[in-house]
Design a protein around this motif. Sequence first.
Motif, mmCIF file in Angstrom:
data_model
loop_
_atom_site.group_PDB
_atom_site.id
_atom_site.type_symbol
_atom_site.label_atom_id
_atom_site.label_comp_id
_atom_site.label_asym_id
_atom_site.label_seq_id
_atom_site.Cartn_x
_atom_site.Cartn_y
_atom_site.Cartn_z
ATOM 1 N N LYS A 85 15.242 37.446 102.551
ATOM 2 C CA LYS A 85 16.697 37.644 102.611
ATOM 3 C C LYS A 85 17.127 38.131 103.988
ATOM 4 O O LYS A 85 18.184 37.771 104.475
ATOM 5 N N ASP A 86 16.306 38.948 104.613
ATOM 6 C CA ASP A 86 16.637 39.444 105.955
ATOM 7 C C ASP A 86 16.700 38.306 106.966
ATOM 8 O O ASP A 86 17.574 38.280 107.829
ATOM 9 N N GLU A 87 15.767 37.371 106.855
ATOM 10 C CA GLU A 87 15.736 36.233 107.774
ATOM 11 C C GLU A 87 16.875 35.258 107.507
ATOM 12 O O GLU A 87 17.355 34.592 108.418
ATOM 13 N N ALA A 88 17.315 35.181 106.261
ATOM 14 C CA ALA A 88 18.308 34.190 105.863
ATOM 15 C C ALA A 88 19.733 34.550 106.277
ATOM 16 O O ALA A 88 20.661 33.811 105.983
ATOM 17 N N THR A 89 19.930 35.657 106.952
ATOM 18 C CA THR A 89 21.285 36.035 107.365
ATOM 19 C C THR A 89 21.684 35.389 108.681
ATOM 20 O O THR A 89 22.859 35.264 108.982
ATOM 21 N N SER A 90 20.737 34.954 109.458
ATOM 22 C CA SER A 90 21.015 34.376 110.772
ATOM 23 C C SER A 90 20.510 32.934 110.824
ATOM 24 O O SER A 90 19.358 32.657 110.475
ATOM 25 N N GLU A 136 22.755 25.891 106.962
ATOM 26 C CA GLU A 136 23.922 26.602 106.426
ATOM 27 C C GLU A 136 23.791 26.814 104.922
ATOM 28 O O GLU A 136 24.153 27.877 104.404
ATOM 29 N N ARG A 139 21.526 29.727 104.422
ATOM 30 C CA ARG A 139 22.204 30.973 104.799
ATOM 31 C C ARG A 139 23.171 31.427 103.714
ATOM 32 O O ARG A 139 23.256 32.616 103.393
ATOM 33 N N GLN A 140 23.865 30.497 103.098
ATOM 34 C CA GLN A 140 24.838 30.830 102.053
ATOM 35 C C GLN A 140 24.176 31.279 100.751
ATOM 36 O O GLN A 140 24.747 32.046 99.997
#
Length: 141
Positions: A85-90, A136, A139-140
């Motif tokens: 989840k931390d990686e998926a923010t950017s 994208e 990320r969403q």
Amino acid sequence: MTNEMNNVAGVDQEFPAKETKRKETRTVISAKAQTILNFLRNCKPYEADSIRVMVGYALGKGDVERIDATDILSVNRFLNHGLTKDEATSADRIVQHRQTSVQKLLESVKEFVNIDQFFRVSVALMKISSDSNAVESVRQH
């Protein structure tokens, strides 16, 4: 005296004839099937499907856009697997993770293709891994 007669006839009263047991044999799989099974057991989640898709693409003549949507989904699942989840923010971190997965996938695919096909697969995987819509979507979610 009957014992002596039975012994002479080859029948031993103390040790009755052994029943012949039928051996229950397991179905033995062929060496080819065993090799495939070993390979599949060593694959990471979604890796076998991704290898199948990319080797199929390497042998074909179409463009990346012509790969079936379900096959692209299989490759994307492999590329996204292990993403935190931390990686998926950017978007940059997502692409970085996906490209690291591409390198692993290329290592697996290289065993099945020649150099020209390998180049074709590597270009396709770079396109797939950096696809803005796929990134994208990750990320969403």
